[in-house]
Design a protein around this motif. Structure first.
Motif, PDB file in Angstrom:
ATOM      1  N   GLY A 148      -7.324   5.154  -1.449  1.00 44.84           N
ATOM      2  CA  GLY A 148      -7.978   4.898  -2.734  1.00 44.84           C
ATOM      3  C   GLY A 148      -7.506   5.785  -3.861  1.00 44.84           C
ATOM      4  O   GLY A 148      -8.230   5.989  -4.835  1.00 44.84           O
ATOM      5  N   VAL A 149      -6.298   6.298  -3.753  1.00 47.07           N
ATOM      6  CA  VAL A 149      -5.802   7.242  -4.755  1.00 47.07           C
ATOM      7  C   VAL A 149      -4.676   6.662  -5.603  1.00 47.07           C
ATOM      8  O   VAL A 149      -4.601   6.921  -6.799  1.00 47.07           O
ATOM      9  N   CYS A 150      -3.786   5.876  -5.006  1.00 50.91           N
ATOM     10  CA  CYS A 150      -2.531   5.563  -5.700  1.00 50.91           C
ATOM     11  C   CYS A 150      -2.579   4.291  -6.545  1.00 50.91           C
ATOM     12  O   CYS A 150      -1.791   4.131  -7.473  1.00 50.91           O
ATOM     13  N   GLY A 151      -3.423   3.344  -6.235  1.00 46.76           N
ATOM     14  CA  GLY A 151      -3.504   2.100  -7.001  1.00 46.76           C
ATOM     15  C   GLY A 151      -2.572   1.007  -6.521  1.00 46.76           C
ATOM     16  O   GLY A 151      -2.571  -0.105  -7.065  1.00 46.76           O
TER      17      GLY A 151
ATOM     18  N   CYS B 148      -7.807  -0.987   0.079  1.00 46.67           N
ATOM     19  CA  CYS B 148      -7.639  -0.062   1.205  1.00 46.67           C
ATOM     20  C   CYS B 148      -8.934   0.667   1.551  1.00 46.67           C
ATOM     21  O   CYS B 148      -9.098   1.104   2.695  1.00 46.67           O
TER      22      CYS B 148
ATOM     23  N   CYS C  71      -2.613  -0.897  -3.963  1.00 48.10           N
ATOM     24  CA  CYS C  71      -3.234  -2.076  -3.350  1.00 48.10           C
ATOM     25  C   CYS C  71      -4.218  -2.772  -4.287  1.00 48.10           C
ATOM     26  O   CYS C  71      -5.001  -3.613  -3.840  1.00 48.10           O
TER      27      CYS C  71
ATOM     28  N   SER D 297       0.847  -1.196   0.000  1.00 50.85           N
ATOM     29  CA  SER D 297       0.000   0.000   0.000  1.00 50.85           C
ATOM     30  C   SER D 297       0.874   1.233   0.000  1.00 50.85           C
ATOM     31  O   SER D 297       2.069   1.166   0.276  1.00 50.85           O
ATOM     32  N   SER D 298       0.230   2.335  -0.307  1.00 51.03           N
ATOM     33  CA  SER D 298       0.949   3.611  -0.247  1.00 51.03           C
ATOM     34  C   SER D 298       0.025   4.660   0.365  1.00 51.03           C
ATOM     35  O   SER D 298       0.156   5.013   1.521  1.00 51.03           O
ATOM     36  N   CYS D 299      -0.988   5.091  -0.403  1.00 47.60           N
ATOM     37  CA  CYS D 299      -1.831   6.193   0.092  1.00 47.60           C
ATOM     38  C   CYS D 299      -2.837   5.741   1.147  1.00 47.60           C
ATOM     39  O   CYS D 299      -3.198   6.491   2.031  1.00 47.60           O
ATOM     40  N   GLU D 300      -3.339   4.514   1.009  1.00 44.27           N
ATOM     41  CA  GLU D 300      -4.405   3.978   1.865  1.00 44.27           C
ATOM     42  C   GLU D 300      -5.641   4.865   1.843  1.00 44.27           C
ATOM     43  O   GLU D 300      -6.398   4.941   2.805  1.00 44.27           O
TER      44      GLU D 300
HETATM   45 FE1  FES Z   1      -3.404   3.577  -2.540  1.00 41.06          FE
HETATM   46 FE2  FES Z   1      -5.001   1.549  -1.928  1.00 41.06          FE
HETATM   47  S1  FES Z   1      -3.087   2.001  -1.081  1.00 41.06           S
HETATM   48  S2  FES Z   1      -5.236   2.931  -3.538  1.00 41.06           S
END
Ligand code: FES
Length: 318
Positions: free
Chosen positions: A270-273, A305, A275, A265-268
């Motif tokens: 729903g923005v970065c993709g 996420c 996950c 994960s990165s943004c957690e």
């Molecule tokens: Fe970024 Fe889910 S962690 S969209």
């Protein structure tokens, strides 16, 4: 890891002060080769030397394949990402992922762009795209004060007669009823800015029955889980046959992690993709800001996420 998550080394080849507390960074490949193509509304993940990752809209010229530009507002009370960006140096290397577009500009004859503060960043390339398509366009750009508003000369250079610079300390808040009236007259409205502005726009457009004319991007403000109506969800992991129950108010990602499964994960938010997970059975309830409407309809991937399910069980490729 899917292609959207491949990391690319880039070098900071330009830095400019664009307004009070706003700097822009120009990014290029170290060998100056072409960067991935992108369209207006796209953002990248910027992976900072500390390992922190932040999402920033691309605000340069979409046709420039060798340079990307982002602009970052210093948020002294934020989580530290913008402070780190403001401490970067010319020539330094950072990593990026993407670009991805969760805020696509759909073709139309007439656009009204509404930007609040640093929300101008995705709007800039949208204006260039609209201009190139010979569409009618107008920009209403609000901010606290003129000195806090980035890219004003550049925007005026794109067509001073189309651009209204509206600092709140000079002219007050944006005229939301006027914006709705322009949508009623046929303009597609694209807005980005603080949550309060986007909430107000959403309410005004809903009240006027014009929600389909409003396109907004909420960066970093997604609800993590709308817990209230969510019952327990059972997730079946196809590769092992294991099941994981996702309790009320918990994200699928968190429940998977609590059960000992690794999820990147990165943004957690729903923005970065990062996950993105394949869905083999069941119907996801998409709450990300990344998938297009057709990708949502297909329902074969989800961002674990934030998204949940419309069915009591989901089988995922894990
Ligand atoms: Fe970024 Fe889910 S962690 S969209």
């Amino acid at each position: 890891m899917n292609a959207r998550n491949t990391e690319l080394d880039v070098q900071i080849t330009g830095m400019r002060i664009e307004a009070d507390s706003v700097i822009s960074l120009e990014l290029q490949r170290p060998d100056r080769s072409a960067l991935p193509a992108w369209t207006a509304g796209s953002h990248i993940d910027l992976v900072l030397p500390s390992g922190q990752t932040r999402q920033y809209s691309l605000c340069g010229e979409p046709d420039d394949t060798r340079r990307m530009r982002i602009a970052v507002l210093l948020e002294p009370d934020g989580r530290g990402g913008s402070r780190e960006v403001h401490g970067l140096r010319l020539g330094q290397h950072v990593k990026i992922r993407g670009p991805r577009n969760a805020f696509e500009l759909q073709p139309a004859d007439s656009f009204l762009f509404v930007a609040g503060g640093i929300g101008i960043t995705p709007i800039l390339p949208m204006i260039r795209t609209a201009k190139r398509a010979n569409a009618r366009w107008r920009l209403l750009y609000g901010g606290r004060s003129r000195a806090s508003m980035a890219f004003v000369p550049e925007l005026e250079g794109l067509g001073r007669e189309h651009v209204e610079i509206l600092p709140a300390d000079e002219v007050g808040l944006l005229d939301l009823d006027g914006i709705v009236a322009k949508a009623a007259a046929g303009a597609e409205v694209y807005g980005c800015g603080p949550a309060a502005l986007l909430d107000a726009l959403t309410e005004h457009f809903a009240a006027a029955g014009l929600s389909e004319r409003l396109h907004i991007e909420r960066f970093g403000a997604a609800p993590v889980v709308a817990a209230s109506q969510d019952g327990t969800l059972r997730v079946i992991l196809a590769r092992s046959g294991a099941t994981v129950d996702v309790p009320h108010g918990c994200s699928v990602m968190q429940a998977l992690r609590d059960a000992g499964h690794e999820v990147a994960s990165s943004c957690e938010q729903g923005v970065c993709g990062m996950c993105e997970t394949r869905v083999l059975d069941g119907v996801p309830d998409h709450r990300d800001m990344l998938l297009s409407e057709s990708e949502r309809q297909r329902g074969n991937v989800m961002m674990v996420c934030v998204s949940r399910a419309l069915t009591p069980t989901l089988t995922i490729d894990m």
